[in-house]
Design a protein around this motif. Sequence first.
Motif, PDB file in Angstrom:
ATOM      1  N   TYR A  88       0.813  -1.222   0.000  1.00  0.00           N
ATOM      2  CA  TYR A  88       0.000   0.000   0.000  1.00  0.00           C
ATOM      3  C   TYR A  88       0.845   1.270   0.000  1.00  0.00           C
ATOM      4  CZ  TYR A  88      -4.060  -2.918   0.828  1.00  0.00           C
ATOM      5  OH  TYR A  88      -5.049  -3.866   0.695  1.00  0.00           O
ATOM      6  N   ARG A  89       2.163   1.138  -0.102  1.00  0.00           N
ATOM      7  CA  ARG A  89       3.019   2.330  -0.133  1.00  0.00           C
ATOM      8  C   ARG A  89       2.746   3.134  -1.393  1.00  0.00           C
ATOM      9  NH1 ARG A  89       8.749   1.317   0.034  1.00  0.00           N
ATOM     10  NH2 ARG A  89       8.920   3.520   0.470  1.00  0.00           N
ATOM     11  N   GLY A  90       2.891   4.447  -1.284  1.00  0.00           N
ATOM     12  CA  GLY A  90       2.715   5.315  -2.436  1.00  0.00           C
ATOM     13  C   GLY A  90       1.270   5.629  -2.776  1.00  0.00           C
ATOM     14  N   GLY A 123      -1.475   6.668   2.149  1.00  0.00           N
ATOM     15  CA  GLY A 123      -1.790   6.215   3.508  1.00  0.00           C
ATOM     16  C   GLY A 123      -0.885   6.809   4.562  1.00  0.00           C
ATOM     17  N   GLY A 124       0.409   6.905   4.267  1.00  0.00           N
ATOM     18  CA  GLY A 124       1.339   7.500   5.223  1.00  0.00           C
ATOM     19  C   GLY A 124       0.991   8.961   5.484  1.00  0.00           C
ATOM     20  N   SER A 125       0.628   9.678   4.443  1.00  0.00           N
ATOM     21  CA  SER A 125       0.236  11.083   4.603  1.00  0.00           C
ATOM     22  C   SER A 125      -1.045  11.205   5.416  1.00  0.00           C
ATOM     23  CB  SER A 125       0.055  11.743   3.230  1.00  0.00           C
ATOM     24  OG  SER A 125       1.294  11.802   2.545  1.00  0.00           O
ATOM     25  N   LEU A 126      -1.994  10.287   5.209  1.00  0.00           N
ATOM     26  CA  LEU A 126      -3.223  10.296   6.009  1.00  0.00           C
ATOM     27  C   LEU A 126      -2.911  10.076   7.485  1.00  0.00           C
ATOM     28  CD1 LEU A 126      -5.715   8.212   3.825  1.00  0.00           C
ATOM     29  CD2 LEU A 126      -5.865  10.650   4.368  1.00  0.00           C
ATOM     30  N   LEU A 127      -2.050   9.096   7.759  1.00  0.00           N
ATOM     31  CA  LEU A 127      -1.688   8.821   9.148  1.00  0.00           C
ATOM     32  C   LEU A 127      -0.965  10.010   9.776  1.00  0.00           C
ATOM     33  CD1 LEU A 127      -0.538   5.109   8.842  1.00  0.00           C
ATOM     34  CD2 LEU A 127      -2.423   5.958  10.259  1.00  0.00           C
ATOM     35  N   LEU A 128      -0.060  10.628   9.038  1.00  0.00           N
ATOM     36  CA  LEU A 128       0.686  11.755   9.583  1.00  0.00           C
ATOM     37  C   LEU A 128      -0.244  12.951   9.822  1.00  0.00           C
ATOM     38  CD1 LEU A 128       3.495  12.517  10.516  1.00  0.00           C
ATOM     39  CD2 LEU A 128       3.976  13.321   8.203  1.00  0.00           C
ATOM     40  N   ALA A 129      -1.155  13.199   8.903  1.00  0.00           N
ATOM     41  CA  ALA A 129      -2.124  14.288   9.098  1.00  0.00           C
ATOM     42  C   ALA A 129      -2.973  14.027  10.343  1.00  0.00           C
ATOM     43  CB  ALA A 129      -3.008  14.438   7.859  1.00  0.00           C
ATOM     44  N   HIS A 130      -3.349  12.774  10.552  1.00  0.00           N
ATOM     45  CA  HIS A 130      -4.102  12.404  11.755  1.00  0.00           C
ATOM     46  C   HIS A 130      -3.269  12.685  13.007  1.00  0.00           C
ATOM     47  CE1 HIS A 130      -7.071  10.076  14.055  1.00  0.00           C
ATOM     48  NE2 HIS A 130      -6.030   9.585  14.714  1.00  0.00           N
ATOM     49  N   GLY A 134      12.952  11.760   3.266  1.00  0.00           N
ATOM     50  CA  GLY A 134      12.298  12.578   2.251  1.00  0.00           C
ATOM     51  C   GLY A 134      10.807  12.756   2.515  1.00  0.00           C
ATOM     52  N   PHE A 135      10.145  11.701   2.966  1.00  0.00           N
ATOM     53  CA  PHE A 135       8.721  11.763   3.305  1.00  0.00           C
ATOM     54  C   PHE A 135       8.477  12.818   4.375  1.00  0.00           C
ATOM     55  CE2 PHE A 135       5.394  10.362   6.272  1.00  0.00           C
ATOM     56  CZ  PHE A 135       4.276  10.348   5.441  1.00  0.00           C
ATOM     57  N   TYR A 136       9.260  12.761   5.441  1.00  0.00           N
ATOM     58  CA  TYR A 136       9.064  13.718   6.532  1.00  0.00           C
ATOM     59  C   TYR A 136       9.449  15.136   6.116  1.00  0.00           C
ATOM     60  CZ  TYR A 136       7.892   9.855   9.580  1.00  0.00           C
ATOM     61  OH  TYR A 136       7.260   8.772  10.141  1.00  0.00           O
ATOM     62  N   GLU A 137      10.491  15.278   5.325  1.00  0.00           N
ATOM     63  CA  GLU A 137      10.844  16.618   4.824  1.00  0.00           C
ATOM     64  C   GLU A 137       9.714  17.175   3.962  1.00  0.00           C
ATOM     65  OE1 GLU A 137      15.722  16.355   4.769  1.00  0.00           O
ATOM     66  OE2 GLU A 137      14.629  15.906   2.920  1.00  0.00           O
TER      67      GLU A 137
END
Length: 145
Positions: free
Chosen positions: A81-83, A86-93, A114-117
């Motif tokens: 499920y990468r890309g 989902g990671g952005s949804l979790l971080l926004a939460h 890079g994702f966190y930056e």
Amino acid sequence: MEITEIPPHEYARAAELWEASVRATHDFVTEADLDVFRPLVRASFGEIPQLAGLRADDGLLIGFIGVADGNVEMLFLDPAYRGQGGGSLLLAHAFREFAATAVDVNEQNPQAVGFYEHHGFRTVSRSEHDTTNKPYPILHMKLAG
């Protein structure tokens, strides 16, 4: 995809996701390291104060985020499920619900850095070793601004 709580009976699934994600993104981690980290990760699910799971449309747990004292302690996704956001949804939460403002990232995982930056984090300091004293440098990042 939706974000929900993770009940204790799904901690084993979360641990499987952690290991699959680490195997896909942390090519510097050895099998011996996984043997050390595995029980630590499994024990942490019941101790992390703020934990949320990401679910596929069919309800399957496909990722999770854990936050303690404003620090993202864990964010892992099923590699399949990468890309897909989902990671952005979790971080926004985590920003919205858990007041997350910091994260520690393995320097040897440039995709995560890079994702966190991309999400506004900047490196404020660096440690030569991780929390288990393994020689895996850690970048300590905070939200800019």
